[in-house]
Design a protein around this motif. Structure first.
Motif, PDB file in Angstrom:
ATOM      1  N   GLU A 226       0.851  -1.188   0.000  1.00 33.67           N
ATOM      2  CA  GLU A 226       0.000   0.000   0.000  1.00 33.67           C
ATOM      3  C   GLU A 226       0.887   1.238   0.000  1.00 33.67           C
ATOM      4  OE1 GLU A 226      -2.577  -0.452   3.311  1.00 33.67           O
ATOM      5  OE2 GLU A 226      -0.966  -0.706   4.744  1.00 33.67           O
ATOM      6  N   PRO A 227       0.407   2.332  -0.571  1.00 35.31           N
ATOM      7  CA  PRO A 227      -0.909   2.532  -1.186  1.00 35.31           C
ATOM      8  C   PRO A 227      -1.032   1.811  -2.529  1.00 35.31           C
ATOM      9  CG  PRO A 227       0.471   4.438  -1.577  1.00 35.31           C
ATOM     10  CD  PRO A 227       1.254   3.552  -0.659  1.00 35.31           C
ATOM     11  N   GLY A 228      -2.291   1.642  -2.941  1.00 39.42           N
ATOM     12  CA  GLY A 228      -2.557   0.969  -4.198  1.00 39.42           C
ATOM     13  C   GLY A 228      -2.375  -0.523  -4.081  1.00 39.42           C
ATOM     14  N   GLN A 229      -1.881  -1.137  -5.152  1.00 40.96           N
ATOM     15  CA  GLN A 229      -1.657  -2.571  -5.169  1.00 40.96           C
ATOM     16  C   GLN A 229      -0.399  -2.867  -5.983  1.00 40.96           C
ATOM     17  OE1 GLN A 229      -4.951  -1.489  -6.271  1.00 40.96           O
ATOM     18  NE2 GLN A 229      -3.997  -0.861  -8.182  1.00 40.96           N
ATOM     19  N   PRO A 230       0.192  -4.033  -5.756  1.00 36.57           N
ATOM     20  CA  PRO A 230       1.382  -4.384  -6.519  1.00 36.57           C
ATOM     21  C   PRO A 230       1.016  -4.808  -7.932  1.00 36.57           C
ATOM     22  CG  PRO A 230       0.759  -6.222  -5.136  1.00 36.57           C
ATOM     23  CD  PRO A 230      -0.203  -5.102  -4.815  1.00 36.57           C
ATOM     24  N   ASP A 231       1.958  -4.634  -8.837  1.00 36.97           N
ATOM     25  CA  ASP A 231       1.793  -5.090 -10.210  1.00 36.97           C
ATOM     26  C   ASP A 231       3.071  -5.824 -10.597  1.00 36.97           C
ATOM     27  OD1 ASP A 231       1.416  -5.369 -12.977  1.00 36.97           O
ATOM     28  OD2 ASP A 231       0.349  -3.473 -13.162  1.00 36.97           O
ATOM     29  N   GLY A 232       4.006  -5.156 -11.296  1.00 38.07           N
ATOM     30  CA  GLY A 232       5.239  -5.806 -11.701  1.00 38.07           C
ATOM     31  C   GLY A 232       6.202  -6.018 -10.547  1.00 38.07           C
ATOM     32  N   ILE A 233       6.990  -7.109 -10.637  1.00 38.50           N
ATOM     33  CA  ILE A 233       7.977  -7.454  -9.617  1.00 38.50           C
ATOM     34  C   ILE A 233       9.296  -7.803 -10.298  1.00 38.50           C
ATOM     35  CG2 ILE A 233       8.511  -8.952  -7.640  1.00 38.50           C
ATOM     36  CD1 ILE A 233       5.612  -9.836  -7.618  1.00 38.50           C
ATOM     37  N   ARG A 234      10.419  -7.399  -9.680  1.00 40.86           N
ATOM     38  CA  ARG A 234      11.736  -7.868 -10.077  1.00 40.86           C
ATOM     39  C   ARG A 234      12.571  -8.119  -8.825  1.00 40.86           C
ATOM     40  NH1 ARG A 234       9.645  -9.170 -13.908  1.00 40.86           N
ATOM     41  NH2 ARG A 234      10.020  -8.625 -16.086  1.00 40.86           N
ATOM     42  N   VAL A 235      13.598  -8.948  -8.970  1.00 40.65           N
ATOM     43  CA  VAL A 235      14.442  -9.353  -7.843  1.00 40.65           C
ATOM     44  C   VAL A 235      15.891  -9.087  -8.208  1.00 40.65           C
ATOM     45  CG1 VAL A 235      15.155 -11.309  -6.414  1.00 40.65           C
ATOM     46  CG2 VAL A 235      12.768 -11.098  -7.128  1.00 40.65           C
ATOM     47  N   ASP A 236      16.667  -8.567  -7.245  1.00 41.24           N
ATOM     48  CA  ASP A 236      18.078  -8.330  -7.528  1.00 41.24           C
ATOM     49  C   ASP A 236      18.909  -9.556  -7.152  1.00 41.24           C
ATOM     50  OD1 ASP A 236      18.578  -8.268  -4.780  1.00 41.24           O
ATOM     51  OD2 ASP A 236      19.129  -6.144  -4.718  1.00 41.24           O
ATOM     52  N   GLU A 237      20.224  -9.459  -7.377  1.00 42.49           N
ATOM     53  CA  GLU A 237      21.111 -10.605  -7.186  1.00 42.49           C
ATOM     54  C   GLU A 237      21.199 -11.064  -5.737  1.00 42.49           C
ATOM     55  OE1 GLU A 237      24.989  -9.386  -8.449  1.00 42.49           O
ATOM     56  OE2 GLU A 237      24.944  -7.529  -7.290  1.00 42.49           O
ATOM     57  N   HIS A 238      20.788 -10.215  -4.797  1.00 46.09           N
ATOM     58  CA  HIS A 238      20.814 -10.569  -3.379  1.00 46.09           C
ATOM     59  C   HIS A 238      19.453 -11.047  -2.871  1.00 46.09           C
ATOM     60  CE1 HIS A 238      24.789  -8.819  -3.354  1.00 46.09           C
ATOM     61  NE2 HIS A 238      24.302  -7.669  -3.782  1.00 46.09           N
ATOM     62  N   SER A 244       6.215  -2.602  -7.907  1.00 46.55           N
ATOM     63  CA  SER A 244       5.494  -1.366  -8.189  1.00 46.55           C
ATOM     64  C   SER A 244       4.408  -1.162  -7.148  1.00 46.55           C
ATOM     65  CB  SER A 244       4.875  -1.425  -9.584  1.00 46.55           C
ATOM     66  OG  SER A 244       3.967  -2.510  -9.669  1.00 46.55           O
ATOM     67  N   SER A 245       4.024   0.095  -6.959  1.00 42.52           N
ATOM     68  CA  SER A 245       2.901   0.447  -6.089  1.00 42.52           C
ATOM     69  C   SER A 245       2.347   1.769  -6.602  1.00 42.52           C
ATOM     70  CB  SER A 245       3.335   0.556  -4.624  1.00 42.52           C
ATOM     71  OG  SER A 245       4.106   1.725  -4.403  1.00 42.52           O
ATOM     72  N   GLN A 246       1.374   2.316  -5.901  1.00 44.39           N
ATOM     73  CA  GLN A 246       0.715   3.526  -6.394  1.00 44.39           C
ATOM     74  C   GLN A 246       1.650   4.724  -6.431  1.00 44.39           C
ATOM     75  OE1 GLN A 246      -3.393   4.324  -5.168  1.00 44.39           O
ATOM     76  NE2 GLN A 246      -2.743   6.387  -4.588  1.00 44.39           N
ATOM     77  N   ASP A 247       2.529   4.838  -5.428  1.00 45.56           N
ATOM     78  CA  ASP A 247       3.347   6.052  -5.336  1.00 45.56           C
ATOM     79  C   ASP A 247       4.830   5.828  -5.584  1.00 45.56           C
ATOM     80  OD1 ASP A 247       3.984   4.658  -3.034  1.00 45.56           O
ATOM     81  OD2 ASP A 247       3.796   6.386  -1.685  1.00 45.56           O
ATOM     82  N   SER A 248       5.252   4.562  -5.781  1.00 41.98           N
ATOM     83  CA  SER A 248       6.685   4.310  -5.783  1.00 41.98           C
ATOM     84  C   SER A 248       6.997   2.888  -6.217  1.00 41.98           C
ATOM     85  CB  SER A 248       7.245   4.515  -4.365  1.00 41.98           C
ATOM     86  OG  SER A 248       6.632   3.590  -3.466  1.00 41.98           O
ATOM     87  N   VAL A 249       8.308   2.662  -6.379  1.00 40.99           N
ATOM     88  CA  VAL A 249       8.829   1.293  -6.364  1.00 40.99           C
ATOM     89  C   VAL A 249       9.206   1.009  -4.917  1.00 40.99           C
ATOM     90  CG1 VAL A 249      10.690  -0.236  -7.089  1.00 40.99           C
ATOM     91  CG2 VAL A 249       9.690   1.365  -8.725  1.00 40.99           C
ATOM     92  N   GLN A 250       8.609  -0.008  -4.331  1.00 41.32           N
ATOM     93  CA  GLN A 250       8.927  -0.378  -2.959  1.00 41.32           C
ATOM     94  C   GLN A 250       9.939  -1.519  -2.970  1.00 41.32           C
ATOM     95  OE1 GLN A 250       5.554  -0.850  -0.341  1.00 41.32           O
ATOM     96  NE2 GLN A 250       4.400   0.774  -1.356  1.00 41.32           N
ATOM     97  N   VAL A 251      10.866  -1.485  -2.010  1.00 34.99           N
ATOM     98  CA  VAL A 251      11.944  -2.469  -1.955  1.00 34.99           C
ATOM     99  C   VAL A 251      11.833  -3.257  -0.657  1.00 34.99           C
ATOM    100  CG1 VAL A 251      14.430  -2.842  -2.097  1.00 34.99           C
ATOM    101  CG2 VAL A 251      13.393  -0.852  -3.245  1.00 34.99           C
ATOM    102  N   TYR A 252      11.858  -4.585  -0.791  1.00 36.54           N
ATOM    103  CA  TYR A 252      11.732  -5.486   0.347  1.00 36.54           C
ATOM    104  C   TYR A 252      12.938  -6.412   0.436  1.00 36.54           C
ATOM    105  CZ  TYR A 252       6.886  -4.047   0.869  1.00 36.54           C
ATOM    106  OH  TYR A 252       5.745  -3.304   1.067  1.00 36.54           O
ATOM    107  N   ALA A 253      13.407  -6.633   1.646  1.00 34.62           N
ATOM    108  CA  ALA A 253      14.454  -7.623   1.872  1.00 34.62           C
ATOM    109  C   ALA A 253      13.864  -9.022   1.711  1.00 34.62           C
ATOM    110  CB  ALA A 253      15.044  -7.446   3.275  1.00 34.62           C
TER     111      ALA A 253
END
Length: 301
Positions: A226-238, A244-253
């Motif tokens: 949130e806000p909004g809902q997720p759509d596209g996802i990508r994962v880094d080498e770690h 994606s989200s309504q206001d940003s790209v959110q980053v999760y461990a």
């Protein structure tokens, strides 16, 4: 300058500089979606999903139109031979661009019934294509040609283009949308964007264990977006998850902790890693294509 990066956990400082800048590379799309990086000429191919076009941006030529109409192409990826594979919400199919430039339907039925409207896909290291199949191309007038839903639900499928084998691997989601594997392909992340048009619907990412390279088991909620809902996802080498989200790209461990946000001035739909070192994040949002340099690299695409 407006703030671009918001940090909730110091682990994000290793991933992106706090003074990193977001570049707008292109605009003019109706709804930007499904970016894929082309290393041969440092370009990005992406879908104008609601404009029914396929676009390309390159440093030399800026924006050119690759397909018009594109049969409501959405998610794009590259197979092991470098060919572009894509979801066609209009044709209700997975399609592939052959070496001669022609587009070929790879699969459009499951158990004798038409697919809903494939939305996003990833190619696993064994060459199989895993894709989501919500009904947006049927239910939304600007995302497909309409029609009747023939499948009993919205599923995630595994398709082997070498043998034609197809079966569903995820059946416990409402509107599966974006998806990505962890770096070692032991985990599959899938976003559920049901809240987009279902009041009270899910707006989270689920994660599944990949068993024997063929099955997705033990699904559980990885993160509520949130806000909004997720759509596209990508994962880094770690193993960090970018969504994606309504206001940003959110980053999760990998442990599910939200590390922070990369703000985008339009509603973010999808993203991909690119650049010669795979350390640039390309973002499709609203009418535009954006880019930001990172201190991490994406997994192969």
């Amino acid at each position: 300058m407006p703030q671009v990066v918001e940090i909730y956990d110091d682990r994000l400082r290793v991933i992106v500089s706090t003074d990193a800048s977001l570049q707008k590379l292109a605009n003019g799309a109706v709804h930007s979606e499904g970016p894929v990086y082309m290393h041969e000429d440092d370009s990005v191919v992406w879908s104008d999903a609601h404009g029914n076009r396929l676009l390309r941006w390159s440093p030399a030529n800026k924006v050119t139109v690759l397909r018009d109409p594109s049969d409501y192409q959405s998610g794009n990826y590259r197979d092991l031979e470098g060919r572009l594979v894509a979801c066609s919400s209009g044709l209700r199919a997975i399609i592939r661009q052959e070496q001669n430039g022609e587009w070929k339907v790879l699969v459009d039925h499951y158990q004798g019934k038409r697919l809903n409207s494939p939305n996003d896909l990833v190619v696993k290291s064994d060459g199989t294509i895993w894709f989501t199949d919500p009904p947006y191309g049927i239910t939304e007038p600007n995302q497909g040609y309409g029609g009747e839903q023939e499948q009993s639900g919205s599923y995630v499928y595994r398709f082997d283009p070498a043998t034609g084998e197809i079966y569903h691997v995820v059946t416990d989601m409402v509107r599966p949308n974006g998806l990505a594997f962890s770096p070692d392909e032991s985990l599959l992340y899938v976003s559920d964007s049901a809240a987009f048009n279902i009041p009270g619907g899910p707006h989270h990412i689920r994660v599944y264990d990949v068993v024997d390279g063929r099955w997705a088991k033990n699904g559980r909620v990885f993160a509520v977006i949130e806000p909004g809902q997720p759509d596209g996802i990508r994962v880094d080498e770690h193993g960090n998850v970018f969504t994606s989200s309504q206001d940003s790209v959110q980053v999760y461990a990998p442990d599910g902790t939200r590390l922070g946000k990369i703000f985008v001035p339009e509603v973010c739909a999808n993203l991909t890693f690119g650049g010669k070192e795979r350390d640039c994040l390309f973002i499709t949002a609203g009418h535009s294509l954006y880019a930001i340099d990172l201190n991490t690299r994406g997994v192969r695409q």
